[in-house]
Design a protein around this motif. Structure first.
Motif, PDB file in Angstrom:
ATOM      1  N   ALA A   1      -2.358   7.337   5.690  1.00 55.46           N
ATOM      2  CA  ALA A   1      -2.482   6.846   4.315  1.00 55.46           C
ATOM      3  C   ALA A   1      -3.838   7.242   3.738  1.00 55.46           C
ATOM      4  O   ALA A   1      -3.939   7.705   2.604  1.00 55.46           O
ATOM      5  N   ARG A   2      -4.878   7.102   4.545  1.00 54.82           N
ATOM      6  CA  ARG A   2      -6.221   7.476   4.087  1.00 54.82           C
ATOM      7  C   ARG A   2      -6.276   8.944   3.720  1.00 54.82           C
ATOM      8  O   ARG A   2      -6.804   9.302   2.669  1.00 54.82           O
ATOM      9  N   SER A   3      -5.756   9.801   4.596  1.00 44.52           N
ATOM     10  CA  SER A   3      -5.793  11.238   4.321  1.00 44.52           C
ATOM     11  C   SER A   3      -5.075  11.559   3.018  1.00 44.52           C
ATOM     12  O   SER A   3      -5.571  12.311   2.190  1.00 44.52           O
ATOM     13  N   LEU A   4      -3.883  10.972   2.835  1.00 43.84           N
ATOM     14  CA  LEU A   4      -3.103  11.269   1.635  1.00 43.84           C
ATOM     15  C   LEU A   4      -3.851  10.832   0.381  1.00 43.84           C
ATOM     16  O   LEU A   4      -3.847  11.518  -0.634  1.00 43.84           O
ATOM     17  N   VAL A   5      -4.515   9.678   0.479  1.00 40.15           N
ATOM     18  CA  VAL A   5      -5.210   9.139  -0.687  1.00 40.15           C
ATOM     19  C   VAL A   5      -6.469   9.963  -1.009  1.00 40.15           C
ATOM     20  O   VAL A   5      -6.791  10.199  -2.173  1.00 40.15           O
TER      21      VAL A   5
ATOM     22  N   VAL B   1     -14.378   6.763  -5.285  1.00 42.12           N
ATOM     23  CA  VAL B   1     -14.611   5.318  -5.282  1.00 42.12           C
ATOM     24  C   VAL B   1     -14.084   4.713  -3.979  1.00 42.12           C
ATOM     25  O   VAL B   1     -14.723   3.857  -3.370  1.00 42.12           O
ATOM     26  N   VAL B   2     -12.915   5.195  -3.548  1.00 45.12           N
ATOM     27  CA  VAL B   2     -12.313   4.656  -2.318  1.00 45.12           C
ATOM     28  C   VAL B   2     -13.269   4.842  -1.138  1.00 45.12           C
ATOM     29  O   VAL B   2     -13.560   3.898  -0.402  1.00 45.12           O
ATOM     30  N   ILE B   3     -13.773   6.056  -0.969  1.00 47.73           N
ATOM     31  CA  ILE B   3     -14.623   6.324   0.198  1.00 47.73           C
ATOM     32  C   ILE B   3     -15.878   5.463   0.156  1.00 47.73           C
ATOM     33  O   ILE B   3     -16.265   4.845   1.149  1.00 47.73           O
TER      34      ILE B   3
ATOM     35  N   VAL C   1     -11.020   0.685  -6.159  1.00 42.59           N
ATOM     36  CA  VAL C   1     -11.340  -0.560  -5.460  1.00 42.59           C
ATOM     37  C   VAL C   1     -10.079  -1.147  -4.836  1.00 42.59           C
ATOM     38  O   VAL C   1     -10.078  -1.567  -3.667  1.00 42.59           O
ATOM     39  N   ALA C   2      -8.983  -1.167  -5.610  1.00 39.37           N
ATOM     40  CA  ALA C   2      -7.738  -1.729  -5.087  1.00 39.37           C
ATOM     41  C   ALA C   2      -7.296  -0.970  -3.836  1.00 39.37           C
ATOM     42  O   ALA C   2      -6.938  -1.565  -2.813  1.00 39.37           O
ATOM     43  N   MET C   3      -7.358   0.346  -3.922  1.00 36.31           N
ATOM     44  CA  MET C   3      -6.920   1.166  -2.792  1.00 36.31           C
ATOM     45  C   MET C   3      -7.835   0.962  -1.586  1.00 36.31           C
ATOM     46  O   MET C   3      -7.376   0.899  -0.446  1.00 36.31           O
ATOM     47  N   ALA C   4      -9.123   0.840  -1.842  1.00 36.92           N
ATOM     48  CA  ALA C   4     -10.058   0.621  -0.734  1.00 36.92           C
ATOM     49  C   ALA C   4      -9.758  -0.704  -0.041  1.00 36.92           C
ATOM     50  O   ALA C   4      -9.756  -0.797   1.182  1.00 36.92           O
ATOM     51  N   LEU C   5      -9.475  -1.734  -0.844  1.00 34.64           N
ATOM     52  CA  LEU C   5      -9.163  -3.040  -0.256  1.00 34.64           C
ATOM     53  C   LEU C   5      -7.891  -2.950   0.590  1.00 34.64           C
ATOM     54  O   LEU C   5      -7.817  -3.508   1.688  1.00 34.64           O
TER      55      LEU C   5
ATOM     56  N   ALA D   1       0.814  -1.220   0.000  1.00 36.23           N
ATOM     57  CA  ALA D   1       0.000   0.000   0.000  1.00 36.23           C
ATOM     58  C   ALA D   1       0.845   1.266   0.000  1.00 36.23           C
ATOM     59  O   ALA D   1       0.589   2.186  -0.782  1.00 36.23           O
ATOM     60  N   TRP D   2       1.854   1.299   0.843  1.00 37.79           N
ATOM     61  CA  TRP D   2       2.553   2.576   1.021  1.00 37.79           C
ATOM     62  C   TRP D   2       3.230   3.123  -0.225  1.00 37.79           C
ATOM     63  O   TRP D   2       3.114   4.321  -0.501  1.00 37.79           O
TER      64      TRP D   2
END
Lengths: 275, 302, 358
Positions: free
Chosen positions: B114-118, B183-185, B98-102, A13-14
């Motif tokens: 990580a969430r904030s940055l994304v 999409v992530v949220i 979707v990938a990032m959410a997973l 992820a990072w």
């Protein structure tokens, strides 16, 4: 339940997170790089020297502060107007029974999806004819076209989540209908109202198209079109200056994001996706 | 208090209640009528006129605008461009989202950072996003060309925004970067509501991580993805700022989508009637997706 | 004194008629339960009394006032909601004082009232907390406190105990009985739980599909159910109901049900319905000795007693037997019936039919 950190997922992820964040990081780095370093043939990741000269120039040599003030007035007024109308409207849509209510709710949702370019010509004609062209007021009016349906839809789903028993209890306890609204519904809806207000503010702060069409003088120009004017009018594009302006322009968003992220994400679910 | 004023004898409490409801919705109806319904109807009326923008003088031309628009082929080319842009950037948004959410659903290190940055790009002004990316894509000093040359992927700087198909690919990437957090949220929120028991049951039934994803996670995400895709289709289709500011519709007309034509017609070519005809036609195309979303959203709300 | 009167009250939602026409008189100081399955209109009835719903027609009187056109605030009532409806942003003290504040009671007087109610319901340690920090039972007390503080003439309670766990519910039942005894105020209590209705009420109004089935004290509801619905609804395990017919067995009334012919200790004179529904409560089936045989279908020990499902040649019966017994599924047992207690309902309209001499 305590979970172990997922090491493999972290390792996957990072790097992606950093790649996604890189453009923003690069914006920051560029904004503090001395001009000479910027155009070197082998750019450095971290600046050798840090300078704030670009920030100083943005604030003193350009109309940036004027644009910033305009944007602030514009976004704040839009938010106040839209929230006052939509809090009452959403409450009415959620709790009262009258003919046409469902049609109206559908219409609100429909307008929430309407493209701005469809409305822009008639709005332009309308605002010119009532003599508001080239004013901040004209932008506040134009911004309600997207902010009001959005706020209504968001607040509607927030208010639908407030148990109706609370108002019933307040009325049995001696409150009038509007008294129950003020005493019980408003405090309960407050997180939703804050979240909607923040979203409205952000939408208004970031809007570009209406500002482009409706305003063409620095007195009423907000940041979005103002900063682009700086790009276009410059003979030689000064990227450091633009990056510094971009950073400064994003400061209110960063502040909102840092302090109210929870509100933002909850509003998101309520309005956009859950319906 | 408005409802005190309404406490006239002779009105039943139910009627009084409905009246109060109407009073509360009245500002909304007035404003929506003035800034949306009336302009929308004027837009349709405008599309049957020829109006010269600077003087705002016009006359009725009937269906001439539509005939010209459909005949000249400009509309169809732009529709195709819009469809390509929408399909391309939306696919990227969904895949990355979707990938990032997973990934963010896992218990990764520093998850909230990580969430904030994304998520942040979504809240950023398109103007800022465009400035940053135009700087990244700069053909002489841009970091993208430098990095790719250093890595040996390309020998000479690539013209990212001034040539096709690079320009289309570039705006798709920027669109994906700006809008995938939506999409992530949405997906992340849904992931958090999938009951753990489903995974436990699947595990007992012998499902490995991959079949757990396809048999448990994906079916649970279907509804939210449908809604997200519909919503983002509408929004990407009507996107103006990002494309206009990245390429201005160029090179030549390579990235000129329908919203850009509407703007050009109205304020570049000063043909407001023609612009309205384009806008109305565009809206008719979008209507399919808008209605599909409306139906879904109303169903979800009920 | 405060009587509550429903007169020809009806309620329709669009084309759906929820309550066709209700007549009900609740005497001053009574504890009346509105009992029925969900959707029977009991909550609607209560909400109309509270002023939260408007009747489509008819009149509702509290005391000598017709309240149909009065706002809830003007009706001199207090209500406890199933969800408690405590205001989440107010402390317990603020919640309890809210009705007083809305009525313009001075701050000093509010404090006195609050102290009284808090002492009565043992809420003193909780006054500064928010509802979210309270257990279900504590929230329930606060909701009661908010209703009590104003001393209204009528208390309305909408399934107030249904969100509590079983032991707490039993405890609160006892407290409510005690509270009603001390205050002597009219209370209208909505519930779907017959145990609550039976234990607390002075009278129970059994409702079904918006219509009042029977309005009577608990023992009468149990012992003399007015129709087949009430008979089947009240009592756990439920009364066995089966089609039967009546005949004259040499002056005595004989009821034929299944393959049984049961001679009843009543004279057979006078008119009688052609077909009847026969109701037999589990405690009126006596297992061990008797003229009839039945097969044991199911044995459910509950501790003190055991519930036995019997099949008497196609007639399904339920019986209560002592907890310690040797009954086995499949075995055949002899049984008798408490004949004087058999319930008879006219099959044509479902109403209770009383033989002459009972």
């Amino acid at each position: 339940m305590k979970k172990r950190p997922a090491w493999i997922a972290s390792l996957v992820a990072w790097p992606i997170v950093l790649l996604i964040a890189f453009p923003l990081l690069w914006m920051l780095i560029t904004s503090v790089k001395p001009a000479a370093e910027l155009f070197s043939t082998s750019p450095t990741l971290l600046p050798k020297a840090i300078t704030f000269e670009h920030y100083v120039r943005v604030l003193t040599d350009t109309p940036f502060l004027q644009y910033f003030a305009n944007s602030m007035i514009l976004a704040t007024s839009t938010t106040i107007v839209v929230i006052s109308i939509s809090v009452l409207g959403a409450y009415s849509l959620v709790r009262f029974a009258y003919p046409g209510r469902e049609t109206l709710a559908s219409l609100v949702l429909f307008t929430y999806l309407l493209p701005s370019v469809v409305l822009i010509s008639p709005l332009y004609l309308m605002l010119v004819s009532i003599g508001l062209a080239n004013t901040l007021a004209s932008l506040v009016i134009a911004y309600t076209t997207f902010a009001l349906p959005y706020a209504l839809w968001l607040l509607r789903s927030f208010m639908a989540g407030i148990p109706q028993d609370l108002e019933s209890a307040a009325m049995v306890d001696g409150a009038s209908r509007m008294g129950a609204f003020v005493d019980v519904v408003l405090p309960q809806a407050l997180p939703g109202i804050i979240s909607t207000a923040l979203f409205t503010f952000i939408l208004a702060w970031n809007e570009y198209l209406y500002a482009l069409v409706l305003v063409n003088s620095d007195e009423a120009r907000p940041l979005t079109t103002g900063v682009m004017t700086m790009l276009i009018s410059a003979f030689n594009i000064e990227w450091s200056l633009l990056m510094a302006a971009s950073v400064l322009m994003s400061v209110p968003l960063i502040i909102i994001f840092a302090f109210f992220q929870r509100h933002l994400t909850s509003g998101f679910g309520a309005g956009g996706v859950k319906g | 208090m408005p409802d005190l004023a309404l406490q006239r004898p002779g009105l039943s409490r139910e009627r009084r209640d409905a009246l109060l409801g109407l009073l509360l919705i009245a500002p909304t109806v007035l404003v929506l009528g003035a800034v949306i319904v009336y302009p929308l109807l004027s837009a349709i009326a405008l599309s049957f006129q020829s109006v010269y923008t600077p003087t705002l003088e016009g006359h009725w031309v009937g269906l001439a605008n539509y005939r010209e628009l459909l005949g000249a082929g400009g509309f169809w080319a732009a529709l195709l461009t819009t469809a390509i842009w929408t399909a391309g950037t939306l696919t990227l948004q969904i895949l990355i989202g979707v990938a990032m959410a997973l990934l963010l659903h896992q218990n990764i290190l520093f998850r909230s950072l990580a969430r904030s940055l994304v998520l942040f790009p979504y809240f950023l002004s398109t103007v800022v996003a465009v400035l940053v990316w135009r700087w990244l894509f700069n053909d002489l000093y841009g970091i993208v060309n430098h990095a790719l040359m250093a890595a040996g992927v390309i020998d000479a700087p690539v013209n990212w925004l001034g040539a096709m198909p690079n320009a289309m690919l570039s705006i798709m990437v920027v669109g994906a970067w700006k809008f995938f957090p939506f999409v992530v949220i949405a997906v992340l929120a849904r992931l958090q509501t999938i009951p753990e028991a489903l995974y436990e049951a699947a595990r007992i039934d012998g499902a490995g991580p991959i079949s757990r994803f396809f048999d448990v996670t994906l079916p649970q995400l279907r509804d939210v993805l449908t809604i997200v895709i519909l919503l983002r289709t509408v929004w990407d289709f009507k996107e103006f700022d990002l494309i206009y500011l990245m390429t201005g519709g160029g090179p030549v007309n390579g990235t000129r989508t329908l919203p850009l034509i509407v703007y050009q017609q109205a304020f570049g070519l000063n043909q407001m009637g023609m612009a309205a005809a384009y806008a109305v036609s565009m809206m008719l195309v979008m209507l399919v997706f808008m209605l599909a979303y409306l139906q879904r959203a109303r169903k979800a709300a009920a | 004194m405060v009587q509550v009167v429903f007169e020809k009250v009806s309620k329709a939602y669009g084309d759906t008629v929820a309550i066709p026409g209700l007549d009900l008189v609740i005497e001053s100081g009574e504890f009346v339960s509105l009992l029925g399955p969900s959707g029977c209109g009991k909550s609607t009835t209560l909400r109309m009394l509270a002023g939260l719903e408007q009747p489509s027609s008819g009149s509702i009187r509290i005391g000598d006032r017709d309240v149909v056109n009065l706002a809830p605030a003007a009706r001199d009532i207090a209500m406890v909601f199933q969800s408690y409806a405590l205001y989440p942003h107010m402390t317990v003290a603020e919640n309890i004082c809210y009705p007083l504040k809305k009525r313009g009671v001075a701050k000093a007087d509010r404090a006195i009232k609050l102290a009284e109610v808090a002492a009565l319901l043992q809420l003193e340690p909780l006054l500064a907390r928010k509802p979210g920090q309270l257990s279900g039972g504590q929230q329930q007390r606060v909701a009661l406190g908010r209703a009590l503080v104003r001393e209204p003439s009528v208390f309305l309670l909408d399934e107030p105990l249904s969100n509590l766990d079983a032991s707490l519910r039993a405890h609160m039942r006892a407290e409510l009985i005690e509270l009603h005894r001390r205050l002597g105020k009219t209370m209208v209590y909505v519930t779907h739980d017959q145990l609550e209705a039976m234990t607390m009420s002075s009278r129970i109004a059994v409702m079904r599909a918006g219509e009042l089935q029977q309005f009577a004290p608990p023992d009468e509801i149990y012992n003399r159910p007015a129709n087949v619905f009430v008979a089947g609804f009240i009592g756990t395990p439920a009364m066995a109901l089966a089609d039967g017919s009546l005949a004259d067995g040499g002056g005595h009334l004989v009821v034929h049900v299944g393959s049984l012919a049961v001679a009843l200790p009543f004279a057979a004179n006078g008119v009688r319905p052609d077909a009847v529904t026969v109701g037999i409560r589990p405690e009126d089936v006596l297992v061990g000795e008797g003229p009839w045989q039945a097969q044991v279908r199911l044995v459910e020990p509950t501790g003190y007693e055991t519930i036995v499902a019997l099949d008497a040649d196609g007639l399904a019966l339920t019986a209560r037997v002592p907890g310690s017994n040797a009954l086995r599924v499949g075995e055949t047992v002899a049984f008798d019936l408490r004949r004087e207690r058999i319930h008879l309902f006219d099959k044509s309209d479902g109403r209770r039919w009383e033989p002459a001499g009972r």
